[in-house]
Design a protein around this motif. Sequence first.
Motif, mmCIF file in Angstrom:
data_model
loop_
_atom_site.group_PDB
_atom_site.id
_atom_site.type_symbol
_atom_site.label_atom_id
_atom_site.label_comp_id
_atom_site.label_asym_id
_atom_site.label_seq_id
_atom_site.Cartn_x
_atom_site.Cartn_y
_atom_site.Cartn_z
ATOM 1 N N GLN A 6 -9.387 8.240 7.515
ATOM 2 C CA GLN A 6 -10.686 7.608 7.737
ATOM 3 C C GLN A 6 -11.744 8.160 6.788
ATOM 4 O O GLN A 6 -12.549 7.403 6.227
ATOM 5 C CB GLN A 6 -11.134 7.807 9.184
ATOM 6 C CG GLN A 6 -12.497 7.180 9.478
ATOM 7 C CD GLN A 6 -13.021 7.543 10.858
ATOM 8 O OE1 GLN A 6 -12.246 7.816 11.773
ATOM 9 N NE2 GLN A 6 -14.335 7.560 11.010
ATOM 10 N N GLU A 19 -16.339 -5.296 5.811
ATOM 11 C CA GLU A 19 -15.356 -5.601 6.840
ATOM 12 C C GLU A 19 -13.989 -5.868 6.224
ATOM 13 O O GLU A 19 -12.963 -5.385 6.716
ATOM 14 C CB GLU A 19 -15.815 -6.808 7.651
ATOM 15 C CG GLU A 19 -14.913 -7.140 8.833
ATOM 16 C CD GLU A 19 -15.462 -8.283 9.654
ATOM 17 O OE1 GLU A 19 -15.374 -8.217 10.889
ATOM 18 O OE2 GLU A 19 -15.988 -9.258 9.066
ATOM 19 N N LEU A 30 -10.667 -3.610 6.872
ATOM 20 C CA LEU A 30 -9.442 -4.227 7.376
ATOM 21 C C LEU A 30 -8.266 -3.954 6.448
ATOM 22 O O LEU A 30 -7.142 -3.736 6.908
ATOM 23 C CB LEU A 30 -9.652 -5.734 7.549
ATOM 24 C CG LEU A 30 -10.542 -6.162 8.713
ATOM 25 C CD1 LEU A 30 -10.782 -7.665 8.690
ATOM 26 C CD2 LEU A 30 -9.949 -5.735 10.046
ATOM 27 N N VAL A 71 -7.255 -0.438 7.220
ATOM 28 C CA VAL A 71 -6.547 -0.378 8.504
ATOM 29 C C VAL A 71 -5.077 -0.742 8.312
ATOM 30 O O VAL A 71 -4.181 -0.119 8.891
ATOM 31 C CB VAL A 71 -7.222 -1.316 9.528
ATOM 32 C CG1 VAL A 71 -6.332 -1.530 10.748
ATOM 33 C CG2 VAL A 71 -8.564 -0.747 9.968
ATOM 34 N N LYS A 72 -4.814 -1.722 7.466
ATOM 35 C CA LYS A 72 -3.435 -2.152 7.232
ATOM 36 C C LYS A 72 -2.687 -1.218 6.292
ATOM 37 O O LYS A 72 -1.512 -0.922 6.506
ATOM 38 C CB LYS A 72 -3.431 -3.567 6.638
ATOM 39 C CG LYS A 72 -3.972 -4.645 7.549
ATOM 40 C CD LYS A 72 -4.054 -5.971 6.810
ATOM 41 C CE LYS A 72 -4.712 -7.054 7.645
ATOM 42 N NZ LYS A 72 -4.881 -8.322 6.878
ATOM 43 N N GLY A 85 -6.121 3.454 12.552
ATOM 44 C CA GLY A 85 -6.186 2.821 13.858
ATOM 45 C C GLY A 85 -7.407 1.911 13.935
ATOM 46 O O GLY A 85 -8.338 2.012 13.127
ATOM 47 N N GLN A 86 -7.405 1.022 14.908
ATOM 48 C CA GLN A 86 -8.529 0.104 15.080
ATOM 49 C C GLN A 86 -9.834 0.859 15.366
ATOM 50 O O GLN A 86 -10.898 0.482 14.870
ATOM 51 C CB GLN A 86 -8.228 -0.883 16.215
ATOM 52 C CG GLN A 86 -7.074 -1.820 15.931
ATOM 53 C CD GLN A 86 -7.365 -2.787 14.805
ATOM 54 O OE1 GLN A 86 -8.521 -3.120 14.548
ATOM 55 N NE2 GLN A 86 -6.336 -3.245 14.116
ATOM 56 N N THR A 87 -9.749 1.928 16.155
ATOM 57 C CA THR A 87 -10.961 2.693 16.465
ATOM 58 C C THR A 87 -11.509 3.370 15.210
ATOM 59 O O THR A 87 -12.725 3.391 14.977
ATOM 60 C CB THR A 87 -10.675 3.745 17.536
ATOM 61 O OG1 THR A 87 -10.211 3.082 18.735
ATOM 62 C CG2 THR A 87 -11.929 4.545 17.878
ATOM 63 N N GLY A 133 -11.180 2.270 12.248
ATOM 64 C CA GLY A 133 -11.790 1.207 11.470
ATOM 65 C C GLY A 133 -13.194 0.873 11.951
ATOM 66 O O GLY A 133 -14.105 0.654 11.140
ATOM 67 N N GLN A 134 -13.382 0.862 13.265
ATOM 68 C CA GLN A 134 -14.709 0.579 13.809
ATOM 69 C C GLN A 134 -15.689 1.719 13.512
ATOM 70 O O GLN A 134 -16.869 1.463 13.249
ATOM 71 C CB GLN A 134 -14.616 0.337 15.315
ATOM 72 C CG GLN A 134 -13.930 -0.970 15.690
ATOM 73 C CD GLN A 134 -14.634 -2.178 15.095
ATOM 74 O OE1 GLN A 134 -15.842 -2.346 15.246
ATOM 75 N NE2 GLN A 134 -13.868 -3.033 14.410
#
Length: 223
Positions: free
Chosen positions: A39, A156, A160, A163-164, A169-171, A173-174
Amino acid sequence: MSLALARLLQLASPALPVGAYTYSQGLEWAVESRLVHDQATAGEWIGGLLEEGIGRFEAPLTACLQRAWIAADLGEVTRLNDEFLASRESSELRAETLQMGYSLRRLLHDLDDFTVPAALDALPETAFPTGWALAAAAWQIPLADSLTAYLWSWCENQVLAAVKAVPLGQTAGQRALLQLGGRIPAIVQRALLLPEAAWSNFAPGLALASSLHETQYSRLFRS
């Protein structure tokens, strides 16, 4: 205002059928080379490009394109469209904006109650910011709002892709989007005031990553 906001959300939506999700703009190579691996490094990579690349060149240029469409200054539209295409430093980056620009132009033709000016169709090649700026101008979206959404949509898509590809993880990414989104208002204000003589797309890391991605053996993304 509510209609303009609804139109802006549509324009910035990942559901807009221009294929943005298929591109990483060199981020995939940065992951492959381990420059981006979590991250923190994803945020550094994307944030650096947001501040020093897209924020200092693509953002002010897109703002000027919207102003030119509003003023019906077709010569300026053509000049800025050509300038953006000339700024693409790899075949993948150039192919990306041309494919997305073509897809957006075709979409605008297919939308009800949207009149595509002949000047857009007269362009031999359409960069994506040119079509975006036209839609924002036609839908009477305030300039600061449209530029904010443009930068958000770019962030965004980059997150994304991270993330891929990392994967995150999705969190995570947020969290990255929260940090990046917090920087957008200041970048928008700078872009709206930045004179063209001060524009700069000097991002050698992006140029190298994009060029090296062209020969990367295993790829999820087209750039």
